[in-house]
Design an enzyme around this catalytic site. Sequence first.
Site: not given
Length: 362
Positions: A139-140
Amino acid sequence: MSRIAAVATALPPYRYAQSEITEMLAPMITSDPAKQAVMRRLHEGSKVATRHLVMPLEQYREALTFTQSNDRFIDAATGLAEQASQRALDRAGIRADEVDLVIFTSVTGVSAPSVDALLVPRLGLRENVKRVPMFGLGCVGGAAGIGRLHDYLLGHSDDVALLVSVELCSLTVQRDDDSMANLVASGLFGDGAAAVVAVGARRAASLQHTGPEIVDARSHLYPDSGHVLGFTPGSTGFRIILTGGVADVVDAHFSHDVIEFLGDNGLDLGGVAEYFAHPGGPRVLEAFARALDISDDALESSWRSMAAVGNLSSSSVLHVLADSLERAEHRSGDSGLLFALGPGLSAELVLLRWPEQYGAAA
């Protein structure tokens, strides 16, 4: 200072209401009526209204091996990456053969040659384009990708850099896995792609229309949190690791990290005009709002994105940014903070600023 020239998104054509997806997946994931009831409650509470899937809903009834699902990933991811990239380049008014660096990020499939290499002939990129495939950021990855574009362009101020993110999270949903992580993930994650075109400072001066400057970027890796979020590869694909500890890490660390990052750039929380938060889920967005001492309304674009398409892992925060650039009015000198959390547990912070001449150029 590097500059975002354009952001664009792409979504698969198959769009379904959350309730349709839930009813199809429930008997696949568990035969226990009590667990199915828990799953329905979790899906209803996810704040996700609709999601785009890379395959028609009925095809998810097939029991795919890791090889089969990954083959589908490579084919579909390359097509979505091409769509998002071409849209971003067209918006920026930049030809594909002018791109000097391509960064590709994904955590939902693997390919060698990597998808960025497969894009070279499809987009018409130069054969000597620099390529950096990034896997495992989850997600980053979208926020980290913008940071790495910035790092490169600081030393190559005449260059053009392209970030491409594709996540096909639906291919990672596990059959016959009634773990809490799979029950939650099956109702939260969707499929999609995004692309960002950024340019160095000297190149930005030649463009008529551009977006915000990338002022600074910062990474954090939190100790003893590797068990909180991630994937475990297996014979049926990537089995998700997902706990409630993500919000706990935000509560413990995020405020301090943001305040320090802003302070190093001559700002405080009051100096941020807009927030671009990764929509990791309701608990995560609520934790972000607590940490920043802002209302949920300040993260409206993230809530809206999550409702419309779900959590798209690395692509999500780029969808939030693209939506804001289309919808919102930005004033010269405004600052924006873009951020996300991912496996590690890690955080990426990106400080944006609309330049003084922004109003005149737009």
